[in-house]
Design a protein around this motif. Structure first.
Motif, PDB file in Angstrom:
ATOM      1  N   GLU A   1     -45.555 -21.894  -3.444  1.00 15.55           N
ATOM      2  CA  GLU A   1     -46.581 -20.844  -3.500  1.00 15.55           C
ATOM      3  C   GLU A   1     -47.248 -20.802  -4.872  1.00 15.55           C
ATOM      4  O   GLU A   1     -48.483 -20.689  -4.968  1.00 15.55           O
ATOM      5  CB  GLU A   1     -45.963 -19.490  -3.167  1.00 15.55           C
ATOM      6  N   ALA A   2     -46.472 -20.878  -5.923  1.00 16.16           N
ATOM      7  CA  ALA A   2     -47.036 -20.814  -7.271  1.00 16.16           C
ATOM      8  C   ALA A   2     -47.971 -21.997  -7.527  1.00 16.16           C
ATOM      9  O   ALA A   2     -49.058 -21.827  -8.113  1.00 16.16           O
ATOM     10  CB  ALA A   2     -45.915 -20.784  -8.305  1.00 16.16           C
TER      11      ALA A   2
ATOM     12  N   ASN B   1     -39.548 -22.278  -1.965  1.00 11.30           N
ATOM     13  CA  ASN B   1     -40.821 -21.755  -1.453  1.00 11.30           C
ATOM     14  C   ASN B   1     -41.656 -21.114  -2.571  1.00 11.30           C
ATOM     15  O   ASN B   1     -42.885 -21.198  -2.559  1.00 11.30           O
ATOM     16  CB  ASN B   1     -40.564 -20.725  -0.360  1.00 11.30           C
ATOM     17  N   ALA B   2     -40.973 -20.472  -3.513  1.00 12.33           N
ATOM     18  CA  ALA B   2     -41.683 -19.840  -4.626  1.00 12.33           C
ATOM     19  C   ALA B   2     -42.441 -20.885  -5.440  1.00 12.33           C
ATOM     20  O   ALA B   2     -43.556 -20.632  -5.921  1.00 12.33           O
ATOM     21  CB  ALA B   2     -40.705 -19.078  -5.509  1.00 12.33           C
TER      22      ALA B   2
ATOM     23  N   GLY C   1     -41.000 -13.097   2.431  1.00 12.88           N
ATOM     24  CA  GLY C   1     -40.603 -13.871   1.260  1.00 12.88           C
ATOM     25  C   GLY C   1     -41.748 -14.702   0.728  1.00 12.88           C
ATOM     26  O   GLY C   1     -42.929 -14.439   0.983  1.00 12.88           O
ATOM     27  N   PHE C   2     -41.400 -15.724  -0.033  1.00 17.60           N
ATOM     28  CA  PHE C   2     -42.417 -16.626  -0.565  1.00 17.60           C
ATOM     29  C   PHE C   2     -42.922 -17.560   0.531  1.00 17.60           C
ATOM     30  O   PHE C   2     -42.206 -17.872   1.486  1.00 17.60           O
ATOM     31  CB  PHE C   2     -41.846 -17.438  -1.729  1.00 17.60           C
ATOM     32  N   ASN C   3     -44.162 -17.998   0.379  1.00 13.88           N
ATOM     33  CA  ASN C   3     -44.816 -18.817   1.397  1.00 13.88           C
ATOM     34  C   ASN C   3     -44.555 -20.291   1.134  1.00 13.88           C
ATOM     35  O   ASN C   3     -45.188 -20.896   0.262  1.00 13.88           O
ATOM     36  CB  ASN C   3     -46.325 -18.527   1.398  1.00 13.88           C
TER      37      ASN C   3
ATOM     38  N   ASP D   1     -46.000 -14.864   3.964  1.00 14.70           N
ATOM     39  CA  ASP D   1     -44.930 -15.697   4.525  1.00 14.70           C
ATOM     40  C   ASP D   1     -45.085 -15.728   6.041  1.00 14.70           C
ATOM     41  O   ASP D   1     -44.742 -14.778   6.738  1.00 14.70           O
ATOM     42  CB  ASP D   1     -43.570 -15.114   4.131  1.00 14.70           C
TER      43      ASP D   1
ATOM     44  N   VAL E   1     -50.198 -15.875  -0.187  1.00 19.42           N
ATOM     45  CA  VAL E   1     -48.934 -15.205  -0.507  1.00 19.42           C
ATOM     46  C   VAL E   1     -48.250 -14.628   0.738  1.00 19.42           C
ATOM     47  O   VAL E   1     -47.228 -13.955   0.616  1.00 19.42           O
ATOM     48  CB  VAL E   1     -49.156 -14.079  -1.530  1.00 19.42           C
TER      49      VAL E   1
ATOM     50  N   TRP F   1     -49.606 -20.153 -13.730  1.00 21.05           N
ATOM     51  CA  TRP F   1     -48.953 -20.274 -12.427  1.00 21.05           C
ATOM     52  C   TRP F   1     -48.182 -21.593 -12.328  1.00 21.05           C
ATOM     53  O   TRP F   1     -47.111 -21.640 -11.718  1.00 21.05           O
ATOM     54  CB  TRP F   1     -49.994 -20.180 -11.305  1.00 21.05           C
TER      55      TRP F   1
ATOM     56  N   GLU G   1     -35.753 -19.914  -0.833  1.00 18.16           N
ATOM     57  CA  GLU G   1     -36.755 -19.037  -1.419  1.00 18.16           C
ATOM     58  C   GLU G   1     -37.185 -19.531  -2.799  1.00 18.16           C
ATOM     59  O   GLU G   1     -38.361 -19.459  -3.150  1.00 18.16           O
ATOM     60  CB  GLU G   1     -36.219 -17.608  -1.522  1.00 18.16           C
TER      61      GLU G   1
END
Length: 437
Positions: free
Chosen positions: A74-75, A70-71, A186-188, A176, A174, A22, A67
């Motif tokens: 989140e990762a 944000n990805a 979308g991504f958080n 949003d 995960v 991740w 995004e």
């Protein structure tokens, strides 16, 4: 919930391996963000492209760029959660392994499924003899086994609770929750890498929902249907209850009932309805040291009733509607410590009635009006206490050569409710006086 054998056999290093991947995903998103910012998003930032299309594209490009960012958040959060889970599970597994080792050193055997028993393979002849013949020794062994089993079971439960917390966190990370970032799923960008924060948020939400349910309207209800069917029953005499005898017969085409309620604190709305078609007859008589009661009735046709109540603290209102088409006749009489009932009726045709009333603090009044189409007559007087402790006083008369009707009144008194209401009023007055003086 993971079992003992699953906990002992699981390779927890898979969590840190997944966390590293991740982290690698976050780096890959960063690489894509850099390329997108340079090759796509940058096009709308210069002076070579202007106008409405450039403005529209710029807004969409901003959302996509965000995004990518944000990805990465989140990762990285997922990687942190996996490492946090690894730390928790590793610590709990070590405690479970240590408990197993301690149990074995204390003379216990622990199976592959975590079941504790007394290890008799290492006992001396004297100890083995004591186990079979000394009750105190057997009891001490039983207590020791139970104690070690409880310790191991608790550690397995602790792992299960930790596993549930990790599940809560991985599901929430995960999502949003920002509706203003241009995407709905979308991504958080607000993802966090702390399991306990997600557990606390879930607990707070559950508490809020429980409070809202407690304070909001709560609905309950049930329905039932039956028929067609026939039946008879005969009972008595019974010296214990004083029942001289009771007989009943029915031939039902069908019956349907429904009831329900809505409750919100001191406010309650309730209603019920019933429809019946068929024929029925009954007769009974009872004599005890508390009084006597007897009656007989017969009915053939169809009838339906619907009623409802609305209560708000000590104040309540009710309504009732009835319809009947057919023939009925009945007589009843009773007297005892709980009141007096007298009545007789005979009717053939169709009738409809409505009732309404109100109750304030345990004292109520109601009225019933009926319209009859067909010959009949009715007269009754009721002075009795019901199962809730409420006294009812109600005269009713009706007559119809061909067209006519009936009129009835009811007065009710619930002594217990009157006392409660008076006590509530006294408390309220005391509170007011206390605040003034």
């Amino acid at each position: 919930m993971p079992t003992y054998d699953e906990i002992m056999a699981t390779d927890l290093s898979a969590l840190t391996t997944a966390a590293e991947r991740w982290d690698g995903m976050a780096k890959a998103f960063h690489t894509q963000e850099t390329a997108y910012r340079r090759d796509v998003h940058g096009i709308s930032m210069g002076q070579s492209w202007t106008g409405l299309s450039a403005d529209a594209a710029s807004k969409r490009f901003d959302i996509t760029l965000k995004e990518f960012q944000n990805a990465q958040v989140e990762a990285k959060a997922v990687a942190s959660l996996l490492r946090d889970a690894h730390t928790q599970f590793t610590d709990l597994k070590k405690k479970l392994e240590s408990a197993r080792k301690d149990a074995i050193e204390a003379g216990m055997a622990v199976s592959g499924q975590g079941v504790v028993s007394y290890d008799t393979t290492k006992l001396t002849d004297g100890e083995r003899n004591a186990l079979h013949h000394d009750p105190d020794y057997r009891e001490s062994v039983s207590k020791a086994v139970a104690s070690w089993q409880a310790r191991i079971d608790q550690l397995v439960k602790d792992v299960g609770e930790a596993d549930a917390g990790v599940e809560i966190a991985l599901k929430a990370v995960v999502l949003d929750g920002n509706i203003d970032d241009g995407t709905l799923s979308g991504f958080n960008g607000q993802a966090q890498g702390d399991i306990e924060k997600y557990e606390a948020a879930a607990a707070a939400e559950a508490k809020k929902e429980a409070q809202e349910k407690k304070e909001g309207w709560v609905a309950e209800g049930e329905t039932s249907t039956s028929g067609p069917g026939t039946g008879t029953s005969v009972s008595g005499p019974d010296a214990k209850t004083g029942k001289l005898g009771e007989a009943e017969a029915h031939a039902d085409l069908g019956r349907a009932t429904a009831e329900g309620s809505l409750t919100n604190g001191p406010m309650k709305l309730a209603g019920e309805a019933e429809a019946y078609a068929g024929a029925k007859a009954s007769a009974s008589a009872t004599v005890t040291n508390e009084g006597f009661n007897g009656g007989a009735s017969a009915f053939a046709g169809a009838e339906a009733t619907a009623s409802g109540t609305a209560d708000a603290g000590p104040v309540g209102v009710y309504g009732r509607a009835e319809t009947m088409a057919g023939a009925e006749a009945g007589v009843n009489a009773g007297a005892g410590v709980d009141g007096v009932q007298l009545g007789a009726e005979a009717f053939a045709g169709a009738k409809g009635s409505v009732s309404a009333g109100a109750d304030v603090g345990g004292i109520g009044v109601g009225v019933t009006a009926e319209g009859w189409a067909g010959p009949g007559a009715e007269a009754s007087f009721n002075f009795a206490k019901d199962a809730n402790g409420t006294w009812h006083v109600g005269p009713k008369v009706g007559v119809s050569p061909l067209l006519g009707g009936g009129l009835g009144f009811e007065f009710t008194l619930n002594p217990g409710k009157v006392v409660d209401t008076a006590g509530g009023v006294a408390d309220a007055v005391g509170d007011v006086l206390g605040s003034v003086f």
